[in-house]
Design an enzyme around this catalytic site. Structure first.
Site, PDB file in Angstrom:
ATOM      1  N   TRP A  21      -0.854  52.373   9.745  1.00 56.86           N
ATOM      2  CA  TRP A  21       0.767  52.587   9.872  1.00 56.86           C
ATOM      3  C   TRP A  21       1.230  52.186  11.543  1.00 56.86           C
ATOM      4  CZ3 TRP A  21       5.427  52.114   8.490  1.00 56.86           C
ATOM      5  CH2 TRP A  21       6.372  52.989   8.857  1.00 56.86           C
ATOM      6  N   TYR A  56       3.635  49.005   5.151  1.00 60.27           N
ATOM      7  CA  TYR A  56       3.343  49.541   6.439  1.00 60.27           C
ATOM      8  C   TYR A  56       3.856  48.241   7.332  1.00 60.27           C
ATOM      9  CZ  TYR A  56       0.857  53.655   5.244  1.00 60.27           C
ATOM     10  OH  TYR A  56       0.589  55.059   4.889  1.00 60.27           O
ATOM     11  N   GLN A 163      -4.736  60.922  -1.806  1.00 61.91           N
ATOM     12  CA  GLN A 163      -4.478  61.010  -0.287  1.00 61.91           C
ATOM     13  C   GLN A 163      -3.331  61.760  -0.054  1.00 61.91           C
ATOM     14  OE1 GLN A 163      -2.657  57.598   2.949  1.00 61.91           O
ATOM     15  NE2 GLN A 163      -4.274  56.899   1.485  1.00 61.91           N
ATOM     16  N   LEU A 194      -3.201  63.954  12.939  1.00 61.30           N
ATOM     17  CA  LEU A 194      -2.944  64.606  14.133  1.00 61.30           C
ATOM     18  C   LEU A 194      -1.515  64.931  14.203  1.00 61.30           C
ATOM     19  CD1 LEU A 194      -4.352  61.271  16.267  1.00 61.30           C
ATOM     20  CD2 LEU A 194      -5.302  63.916  15.631  1.00 61.30           C
ATOM     21  N   GLY A 267      -4.467  57.502  12.517  1.00 57.50           N
ATOM     22  CA  GLY A 267      -3.542  56.354  13.023  1.00 57.50           C
ATOM     23  C   GLY A 267      -3.838  56.033  14.763  1.00 57.50           C
ATOM     24  N   ALA A 268      -4.184  55.046  14.987  1.00 59.61           N
ATOM     25  CA  ALA A 268      -4.475  54.643  16.387  1.00 59.61           C
ATOM     26  C   ALA A 268      -3.504  53.280  16.615  1.00 59.61           C
ATOM     27  CB  ALA A 268      -5.801  54.218  16.225  1.00 59.61           C
ATOM     28  N   GLN A 273      -7.728  55.237  21.998  1.00 62.04           N
ATOM     29  CA  GLN A 273      -7.533  55.748  20.947  1.00 62.04           C
ATOM     30  C   GLN A 273      -8.457  56.150  19.929  1.00 62.04           C
ATOM     31  OE1 GLN A 273      -3.530  55.500  19.422  1.00 62.04           O
ATOM     32  NE2 GLN A 273      -2.752  56.568  21.323  1.00 62.04           N
TER      33      GLN A 273
HETATM   34  N1  LIG Z   1       0.293  58.254   1.970  1.00 61.14           N
HETATM   35  C1  LIG Z   1       0.996  58.448   2.511  1.00 61.14           C
HETATM   36  O1  LIG Z   1       2.017  58.732   2.315  1.00 61.14           O
HETATM   37  C2  LIG Z   1       0.712  58.546   4.290  1.00 61.14           C
HETATM   38  C3  LIG Z   1       1.606  59.243   5.016  1.00 61.14           C
HETATM   39  C4  LIG Z   1       1.369  59.060   6.281  1.00 61.14           C
HETATM   40  C5  LIG Z   1       0.312  58.560   6.971  1.00 61.14           C
HETATM   41  N2  LIG Z   1      -0.570  57.824   5.899  1.00 61.14           N
HETATM   42  C6  LIG Z   1      -1.871  56.867   6.273  1.00 61.14           C
HETATM   43  O2  LIG Z   1      -2.614  57.904   7.364  1.00 61.14           O
HETATM   44  C7  LIG Z   1      -2.711  57.260   8.699  1.00 61.14           C
HETATM   45  C8  LIG Z   1      -2.547  58.488   9.734  1.00 61.14           C
HETATM   46  O3  LIG Z   1      -1.283  58.714   9.981  1.00 61.14           O
HETATM   47  P1  LIG Z   1      -0.276  58.587  11.112  1.00 61.14           P
HETATM   48  O4  LIG Z   1      -0.854  57.346  11.710  1.00 61.14           O
HETATM   49  O5  LIG Z   1       0.981  58.552  10.560  1.00 61.14           O
HETATM   50  O6  LIG Z   1      -0.376  59.681  11.978  1.00 61.14           O
HETATM   51  P2  LIG Z   1      -1.674  60.613  12.768  1.00 61.14           P
HETATM   52  O7  LIG Z   1      -2.819  59.708  12.441  1.00 61.14           O
HETATM   53  O8  LIG Z   1      -1.458  62.091  12.628  1.00 61.14           O
HETATM   54  O9  LIG Z   1      -0.997  60.101  14.255  1.00 61.14           O
HETATM   55  C9  LIG Z   1      -1.217  58.859  14.772  1.00 61.14           C
HETATM   56  C10 LIG Z   1      -0.549  58.756  15.906  1.00 61.14           C
HETATM   57  O10 LIG Z   1      -1.125  59.711  16.856  1.00 61.14           O
HETATM   58  C11 LIG Z   1      -1.219  59.113  18.308  1.00 61.14           C
HETATM   59  N3  LIG Z   1      -2.560  59.133  18.635  1.00 61.14           N
HETATM   60  C12 LIG Z   1      -3.843  58.675  17.834  1.00 61.14           C
HETATM   61  N4  LIG Z   1      -4.707  58.872  18.536  1.00 61.14           N
HETATM   62  C13 LIG Z   1      -4.540  59.419  19.689  1.00 61.14           C
HETATM   63  C14 LIG Z   1      -5.436  59.650  20.753  1.00 61.14           C
HETATM   64  N5  LIG Z   1      -6.625  59.627  20.939  1.00 61.14           N
HETATM   65  N6  LIG Z   1      -4.876  60.184  21.962  1.00 61.14           N
HETATM   66  C15 LIG Z   1      -3.550  60.241  22.152  1.00 61.14           C
HETATM   67  N7  LIG Z   1      -2.777  60.024  21.205  1.00 61.14           N
HETATM   68  C16 LIG Z   1      -3.336  59.513  19.759  1.00 61.14           C
HETATM   69  C17 LIG Z   1      -0.568  57.695  18.251  1.00 61.14           C
HETATM   70  O11 LIG Z   1       0.654  57.740  18.490  1.00 61.14           O
HETATM   71  P3  LIG Z   1       1.204  57.733  19.948  1.00 61.14           P
HETATM   72  O12 LIG Z   1       0.101  57.040  20.774  1.00 61.14           O
HETATM   73  O13 LIG Z   1       2.496  56.660  19.938  1.00 61.14           O
HETATM   74  O14 LIG Z   1       1.494  59.193  20.256  1.00 61.14           O
HETATM   75  C18 LIG Z   1      -0.916  57.455  16.702  1.00 61.14           C
HETATM   76  O15 LIG Z   1       0.126  56.276  16.245  1.00 61.14           O
HETATM   77  C19 LIG Z   1      -1.570  56.291   8.716  1.00 61.14           C
HETATM   78  O16 LIG Z   1      -1.934  55.488   9.736  1.00 61.14           O
HETATM   79  C20 LIG Z   1      -1.560  55.788   7.371  1.00 61.14           C
HETATM   80  O17 LIG Z   1      -2.703  54.898   6.995  1.00 61.14           O
HETATM   81  C21 LIG Z   1      -0.451  57.603   4.749  1.00 61.14           C
END
Ligand SMILES: NC(=O)c1ccc[n+]([C@@H]2O[C@H](COP(=O)([O-])OP(=O)(O)OC[C@H]3O[C@@H](n4cnc5c(N)ncnc54)[C@H](OP(=O)(O)O)[C@@H]3O)[C@@H](O)[C@H]2O)c1
Length: 305
Positions: A21, A56, A163, A194, A267-268, A273
């Site tokens: 995403w 996405y 999921q 995260l 997410g990354a 990251q």
């Molecule tokens: N099925 C669904 O409805 C649904 C809903 C949500 C997500 N998803 C899936 O789950 C995945 C993960 O969720 P998400 O991407 O929304 O959120 P997440 O994994 O909770 O957070 C990702 C965000 O955290 C920050 N981050 C990641 N690694 C980091 C690090 N090592 N150090 C510092 N900051 C870091 C980045 O944003 P910043 O650097 O800008 O802070 C990144 O975009 C999605 O990409 C998607 O594939 C599915």
């Protein structure tokens, strides 16, 4: 990298899945060269499963470009039908569009993004069944379903995986969904580990997000609520430091310690990251650590994203 089997009879997939995403621009724009470098770094480090979706933005297209020159069977690709109605025809069209964008002739996992709101579940499940019968999806799954919805859906067609959302601040799935999945041989690939950046330690109260970043509109990232989560994140970060790991790694490891979890989708936006995420795959938390982390995560008055 540790691998776990997806459901009773599925493939073994890495415990960390690349969440696509952010590279699609959902959390602020990411330039294409960085997005491609991030995906390739993840694959090279053993994060060989990728989760994306029709919704996405540029994500599927960028993944397709990043995978050029790589053997197709070296990566497990999961995507979703997002735009309703989830009719058979819509599901067929959506999957064909995704395959074109991803530059492949099959996906490993095809999922309903959510419970269908305006067609009978039978219709949507028939669409998933057809995707498998056409050889365009190796496995099918669902996302964001409740236990009752999962039970009804499983009676219509075998579901390989669910999921759900799971992170230290959103532990509800540990109470019903994950035990149900474990009991019924359904894989659980959990999302938002995260808490969309709350569990990284890098944000401070008052920080703001650009309008193209979904967090600019989330109540959790505003005012008092934001400050309350960040206070708990600070406590968790101190605990992580005492263990010689980062808060990001602690947060991922906590999800992987929950019974029933197959893989955690992180997410990354940058290669750095994903390098940090990989360090979480080997981190083992004791039951006492898990209990302490869970209790810090019970932030009073928590709100949805
Ligand atoms: N099925 C669904 O409805 C649904 C809903 C949500 C997500 N998803 C899936 O789950 C995945 C993960 O969720 P998400 O991407 O929304 O959120 P997440 O994994 O909770 O957070 C990702 C965000 O955290 C920050 N981050 C990641 N690694 C980091 C690090 N090592 N150090 C510092 N900051 C870091 C980045 O944003 P910043 O650097 O800008 O802070 C990144 O975009 C999605 O990409 C998607 O594939 C599915």
């Amino acid at each position: 990298m540790e691998y776990r089997q997806l459901g009773n009879d599925g493939p073994r997939i890495p415990v960390i899945t690349f969440g696509a995403w952010p590279i699609g621009g959902g959390m602020g724009s990411v330039d294409e060269a960085t997005a491609i470098a991030t995906i390739r770094r993840a694959l090279d480090l053993g994060i060989t499963a990728i989760d994306t979706a029709e919704y996405y933005r540029t994500s599927e297209t960028v993944i397709g470009r990043a995978l050029v020159g790589r053997p197709r069977d070296a990566v497990f690709i999961a995507t979703k039908v997002s735009a309703e109605p989830f009719t058979r025809v819509r599901i067929r069209e959506a999957l064909d569009n995704s395959l074109r964008a991803l530059r492949t002739d099959y996906v490993d996992l095809y999922q309903l993004h959510r419970f269908p709101s305006n067609v009978p579940l039978e219709e949507a499940m028939a669409g998933l069944a057809e995707a498998k019968e056409r050889g365009k999806a190796r496995y099918v799954g669902v996302s964001n379903f409740t236990v009752d919805q999962l039970r009804t859906a499983s009676a219509l067609y075998p579901i390989q995986s669910l999921q759900p959302r799971l992170n230290i601040f959103d532990a509800a799935a540990t109470r019903d969904l994950l035990p149900y999945c474990a009991q019924h041989g359904i894989g659980a690939i959990v999302h938002s580990p995260l808490a969309k950046g709350l569990l990284t330690g890098k944000y401070r109260p008052g920080d703001t997000f650009p309008p193209d970043d979904e967090r600019s509109a989330f109540p959790r990232f505003q005012g008092e609520t934001f400050a309350r989560y960040l206070k708990a994140a600070d406590q968790l970060q101190a605990l992580a430091r005492a263990k010689g790991v980062t808060l990001v790694q602690l947060a991922i490891a906590w999800t992987l310690a929950q019974p029933g979890v197959t893989s955690c989708i992180v997410g990354a936006k940058t290669p750095a990251q994903v390098e940090e995420h990989v360090g979480a795959a080997d981190l083992r938390l004791s039951p006492e650590d898990v209990a302490q982390i869970t209790s810090i995560g019970e932030v009073p008055g928590s709100e949805r994203f």
